[in-house]
Enzyme design. Sequence first.
Site, PDB file in Angstrom:
ATOM      1  N   TYR A   1      -4.650   3.391   7.973  1.00 29.90           N
ATOM      2  CA  TYR A   1      -5.965   2.726   8.063  1.00 29.90           C
ATOM      3  C   TYR A   1      -6.676   3.087   9.361  1.00 29.90           C
ATOM      4  O   TYR A   1      -6.601   4.210   9.824  1.00 29.90           O
ATOM      5  CB  TYR A   1      -5.824   1.197   7.922  1.00 29.90           C
ATOM      6  CG  TYR A   1      -4.872   0.806   6.839  1.00 29.90           C
ATOM      7  CD1 TYR A   1      -5.089   1.254   5.544  1.00 29.90           C
ATOM      8  CD2 TYR A   1      -3.751   0.051   7.092  1.00 29.90           C
ATOM      9  CE1 TYR A   1      -4.213   0.922   4.534  1.00 29.90           C
ATOM     10  CE2 TYR A   1      -2.875  -0.286   6.080  1.00 29.90           C
ATOM     11  CZ  TYR A   1      -3.118   0.161   4.813  1.00 29.90           C
ATOM     12  OH  TYR A   1      -2.258  -0.155   3.829  1.00 29.90           O
TER      13      TYR A   1
ATOM     14  N   SER B   1       0.796  -1.238   0.000  1.00 29.84           N
ATOM     15  CA  SER B   1       0.000   0.000   0.000  1.00 29.84           C
ATOM     16  C   SER B   1       0.826   1.284   0.000  1.00 29.84           C
ATOM     17  O   SER B   1       0.271   2.356  -0.212  1.00 29.84           O
ATOM     18  CB  SER B   1      -0.931   0.030   1.210  1.00 29.84           C
ATOM     19  OG  SER B   1      -2.069  -0.723   0.920  1.00 29.84           O
TER      20      SER B   1
ATOM     21  N   TYR C   1      -2.922  -2.042 -10.623  1.00 31.11           N
ATOM     22  CA  TYR C   1      -2.903  -1.773  -9.172  1.00 31.11           C
ATOM     23  C   TYR C   1      -2.043  -2.816  -8.439  1.00 31.11           C
ATOM     24  O   TYR C   1      -1.191  -2.472  -7.620  1.00 31.11           O
ATOM     25  CB  TYR C   1      -4.349  -1.753  -8.656  1.00 31.11           C
ATOM     26  CG  TYR C   1      -4.487  -1.847  -7.157  1.00 31.11           C
ATOM     27  CD1 TYR C   1      -4.212  -0.750  -6.344  1.00 31.11           C
ATOM     28  CD2 TYR C   1      -4.892  -3.028  -6.534  1.00 31.11           C
ATOM     29  CE1 TYR C   1      -4.333  -0.831  -4.955  1.00 31.11           C
ATOM     30  CE2 TYR C   1      -5.021  -3.123  -5.164  1.00 31.11           C
ATOM     31  CZ  TYR C   1      -4.734  -2.029  -4.376  1.00 31.11           C
ATOM     32  OH  TYR C   1      -4.848  -2.115  -3.010  1.00 31.11           O
TER      33      TYR C   1
ATOM     34  N   LYS D   1       0.427   3.355  -2.953  1.00 34.10           N
ATOM     35  CA  LYS D   1      -0.746   4.228  -3.147  1.00 34.10           C
ATOM     36  C   LYS D   1      -0.343   5.704  -3.130  1.00 34.10           C
ATOM     37  O   LYS D   1      -1.005   6.540  -3.741  1.00 34.10           O
ATOM     38  CB  LYS D   1      -1.803   3.943  -2.071  1.00 34.10           C
ATOM     39  CG  LYS D   1      -2.405   2.543  -2.194  1.00 34.10           C
ATOM     40  CD  LYS D   1      -3.266   2.190  -0.981  1.00 34.10           C
ATOM     41  CE  LYS D   1      -3.875   0.799  -1.112  1.00 34.10           C
ATOM     42  NZ  LYS D   1      -4.575   0.367   0.105  1.00 34.10           N
TER      43      LYS D   1
ATOM     44  N   VAL E   1       1.063  -3.810   3.694  1.00 30.13           N
ATOM     45  CA  VAL E   1       1.038  -5.137   4.327  1.00 30.13           C
ATOM     46  C   VAL E   1       2.312  -5.959   4.074  1.00 30.13           C
ATOM     47  O   VAL E   1       2.444  -7.059   4.587  1.00 30.13           O
ATOM     48  CB  VAL E   1      -0.222  -5.970   3.954  1.00 30.13           C
ATOM     49  CG1 VAL E   1      -1.483  -5.353   4.534  1.00 30.13           C
ATOM     50  CG2 VAL E   1      -0.336  -6.183   2.461  1.00 30.13           C
TER      51      VAL E   1
HETATM   52  N1  GLN Z   1      -2.196  -5.101  -2.421  1.00 30.86           N
HETATM   53  C1  GLN Z   1      -2.829  -5.066  -1.134  1.00 30.86           C
HETATM   54  C2  GLN Z   1      -4.326  -5.236  -1.326  1.00 30.86           C
HETATM   55  O1  GLN Z   1      -4.842  -4.736  -2.265  1.00 30.86           O
HETATM   56  C3  GLN Z   1      -2.498  -3.775  -0.465  1.00 30.86           C
HETATM   57  C4  GLN Z   1      -3.053  -3.684   0.920  1.00 30.86           C
HETATM   58  C5  GLN Z   1      -2.152  -3.040   1.932  1.00 30.86           C
HETATM   59  O2  GLN Z   1      -0.937  -2.968   1.844  1.00 30.86           O
HETATM   60  N2  GLN Z   1      -2.794  -2.611   2.990  1.00 30.86           N
HETATM   61  O3  GLN Z   1      -4.996  -5.876  -0.559  1.00 30.86           O
END
Ligand code: GLN
Length: 302
Positions: free
Chosen positions: A238, A61, A186, A64, A256
């Site tokens: 989050y 993430s 993505y 992002k 994650v």
């Molecule tokens: N690629 C992961 C997902 O889409 C990213 C989630 C994350 O790092 N929180 O679930």
Amino acid sequence: MQTLLRTIYDDVKPLVGQGKVADYIPALASVNPHQFGIAIYSNQGELFQIGDADVPFSIQSISKVFSLTLAIKHYGADMWQRVGREPSGLPFNSLVQLEYENGIPRNPFINAGAIVVSDMNQSRFASPHYAMREFVRRLSGNPDLKTDQVVADSEYEFRHRNAAMAYLMQSYGNFENSVEEVLKSYFSNCALRMSCVDLAKAFNFLANKGYCSISKEQVISEQEARQVNALMATSGMYDEAGSFAFQVGLPGKSGVGGGIVAIVPNRFSICVWSPALNKVGNSSAGVAALESMTKHIGWSVY
Ligand code: GLN
């Protein structure tokens, strides 16, 4: 600084491995949880590092922030018609708000928001993932950054939840391209492999008023950089964004894969990494390291 890093490293080392590596993406489940690294890059170009700071990991993430930055460069303020700027207070992959709020995701850092941002980039680039990878290679000064195809394929195979979000947004008219193609871009973005050193450098522009001192470019304006930092501070961790603000007090973005990037505006960009995660999906040792760091030196934006 190097002595400080050693102190933090020794403080936090006993926590390394506590928690659980992400296993909802099967290719991430095999990562050794006993790894831990920190890198700090200053606006003057000094680099400080300790532990496994040169080991590449799946940025997940954290990507992002890069895709948001690419979208801001092109769409400017118009992009906020398709994605909000409020914290969600819910897990990153939650679907519930999306229906209540007519397919407009709360912010660009929950999955639904990042997927809609990927849709914007898909409309703009012929090869959105390559555009993103080139961008990040430039920002980090590392031309060898790689995409982990095994992770990207594994995410695509187990895409059901993310696909559900994307199709729901499409049903509300908040999607322009093929859902499956956007998901592939993505996931490829999430599957970029970077080390703490690469990430600390690539995030220099957010500590440096939008200017990247490595690629020597004004990436986004000073005001836009402030806005991205504000979004990281309110939504980057989050449903733990509140306690992270309370305990660390810096804009942060986790993934994650166990990485967390944090910004000390006008001074430093930081990356900590340890793969074992707490209940909300943030690196346990990573959060502890940032807490210890801000406690020792009193860095905070508040
Ligand atoms: N690629 C992961 C997902 O889409 C990213 C989630 C994350 O790092 N929180 O679930």
